[in-house]
Motif scaffolding. Structure first.
Motif, mmCIF file in Angstrom:
data_model
loop_
_atom_site.group_PDB
_atom_site.id
_atom_site.type_symbol
_atom_site.label_atom_id
_atom_site.label_comp_id
_atom_site.label_asym_id
_atom_site.label_seq_id
_atom_site.Cartn_x
_atom_site.Cartn_y
_atom_site.Cartn_z
ATOM 1 N N LEU A 9 16.157 -79.871 58.571
ATOM 2 C CA LEU A 9 15.327 -80.593 57.607
ATOM 3 C C LEU A 9 15.698 -80.198 56.185
ATOM 4 O O LEU A 9 16.177 -79.084 55.944
ATOM 5 C CB LEU A 9 13.844 -80.292 57.850
ATOM 6 C CG LEU A 9 13.247 -80.799 59.158
ATOM 7 C CD1 LEU A 9 11.824 -80.279 59.325
ATOM 8 C CD2 LEU A 9 13.274 -82.309 59.218
ATOM 9 N N PRO A 10 15.455 -81.085 55.227
ATOM 10 C CA PRO A 10 15.736 -80.736 53.828
ATOM 11 C C PRO A 10 14.925 -79.513 53.397
ATOM 12 O O PRO A 10 13.817 -79.286 53.891
ATOM 13 C CB PRO A 10 15.281 -81.976 53.052
ATOM 14 C CG PRO A 10 15.162 -83.067 54.052
ATOM 15 C CD PRO A 10 14.913 -82.428 55.373
ATOM 16 N N ASP A 11 15.478 -78.754 52.466
ATOM 17 C CA ASP A 11 14.770 -77.572 51.964
ATOM 18 C C ASP A 11 13.407 -77.947 51.392
ATOM 19 O O ASP A 11 12.453 -77.179 51.497
ATOM 20 C CB ASP A 11 15.590 -76.865 50.888
ATOM 21 C CG ASP A 11 16.799 -76.141 51.463
ATOM 22 O OD1 ASP A 11 16.832 -75.903 52.695
ATOM 23 O OD2 ASP A 11 17.704 -75.801 50.687
ATOM 24 N N SER A 12 13.285 -79.139 50.821
ATOM 25 C CA SER A 12 12.019 -79.584 50.252
ATOM 26 C C SER A 12 10.941 -79.759 51.310
ATOM 27 O O SER A 12 9.757 -79.848 50.989
ATOM 28 C CB SER A 12 12.212 -80.899 49.498
ATOM 29 O OG SER A 12 12.684 -81.908 50.368
ATOM 30 N N VAL A 13 11.329 -79.787 52.565
ATOM 31 C CA VAL A 13 10.387 -79.846 53.686
ATOM 32 C C VAL A 13 10.239 -78.453 54.296
ATOM 33 O O VAL A 13 9.129 -77.947 54.457
ATOM 34 C CB VAL A 13 10.862 -80.855 54.756
ATOM 35 C CG1 VAL A 13 9.945 -80.831 55.966
ATOM 36 C CG2 VAL A 13 10.962 -82.254 54.169
ATOM 37 N N LYS A 14 11.371 -77.837 54.614
ATOM 38 C CA LYS A 14 11.351 -76.514 55.267
ATOM 39 C C LYS A 14 10.641 -75.465 54.436
ATOM 40 O O LYS A 14 9.959 -74.598 54.980
ATOM 41 C CB LYS A 14 12.767 -76.013 55.546
ATOM 42 C CG LYS A 14 13.472 -76.715 56.649
ATOM 43 C CD LYS A 14 14.757 -76.018 57.031
ATOM 44 C CE LYS A 14 15.714 -75.890 55.877
ATOM 45 N NZ LYS A 14 17.034 -75.417 56.249
ATOM 46 N N ASN A 15 10.810 -75.518 53.121
ATOM 47 C CA ASN A 15 10.278 -74.465 52.266
ATOM 48 C C ASN A 15 8.801 -74.624 51.932
ATOM 49 O O ASN A 15 8.225 -73.732 51.322
ATOM 50 C CB ASN A 15 11.084 -74.378 50.969
ATOM 51 C CG ASN A 15 12.509 -73.915 51.220
ATOM 52 O OD1 ASN A 15 12.829 -73.322 52.243
ATOM 53 N ND2 ASN A 15 13.391 -74.199 50.285
#
Length: 76
Positions: A9-15
């Motif tokens: 998943l994109p970092d904007s989701v994972k983070n």
């Protein structure tokens, strides 16, 4: 480009999302990716990936909300 795991998943989701939220996002994204593959199935001019991300965030927001501190927390 469906996601095979939450690690992709994109970092904007994972983070920002807890693990369960990431799983919801992944499942909704992958489903929308399949559902909206044809441009005529989409409303507006958004591309397939944009639509899938919008659907995924909408799915997350049905189970999670952002707290006053900015963290995503499960709805009660």
């Amino acid at each position: 480009m469906p996601y095979q795991s939450t690690n992709q998943l994109p970092d904007s989701v994972k983070n920002v999302l807890p693990k369960h939220g990431q799983e919801i996002y992944q499942e909704a994204f992958n489903s929308a990716w399949d559902t909206y593959k044809n441009p005529e199935d989409r409303i507006g001019d958004d591309d397939r990936e944009s639509v899938a991300h919008k659907v995924a965030w909408s799915a997350v927001k049905s189970s999670y909300t952002k707290s006053d501190q900015g963290n995503w927390v499960k709805r009660h």
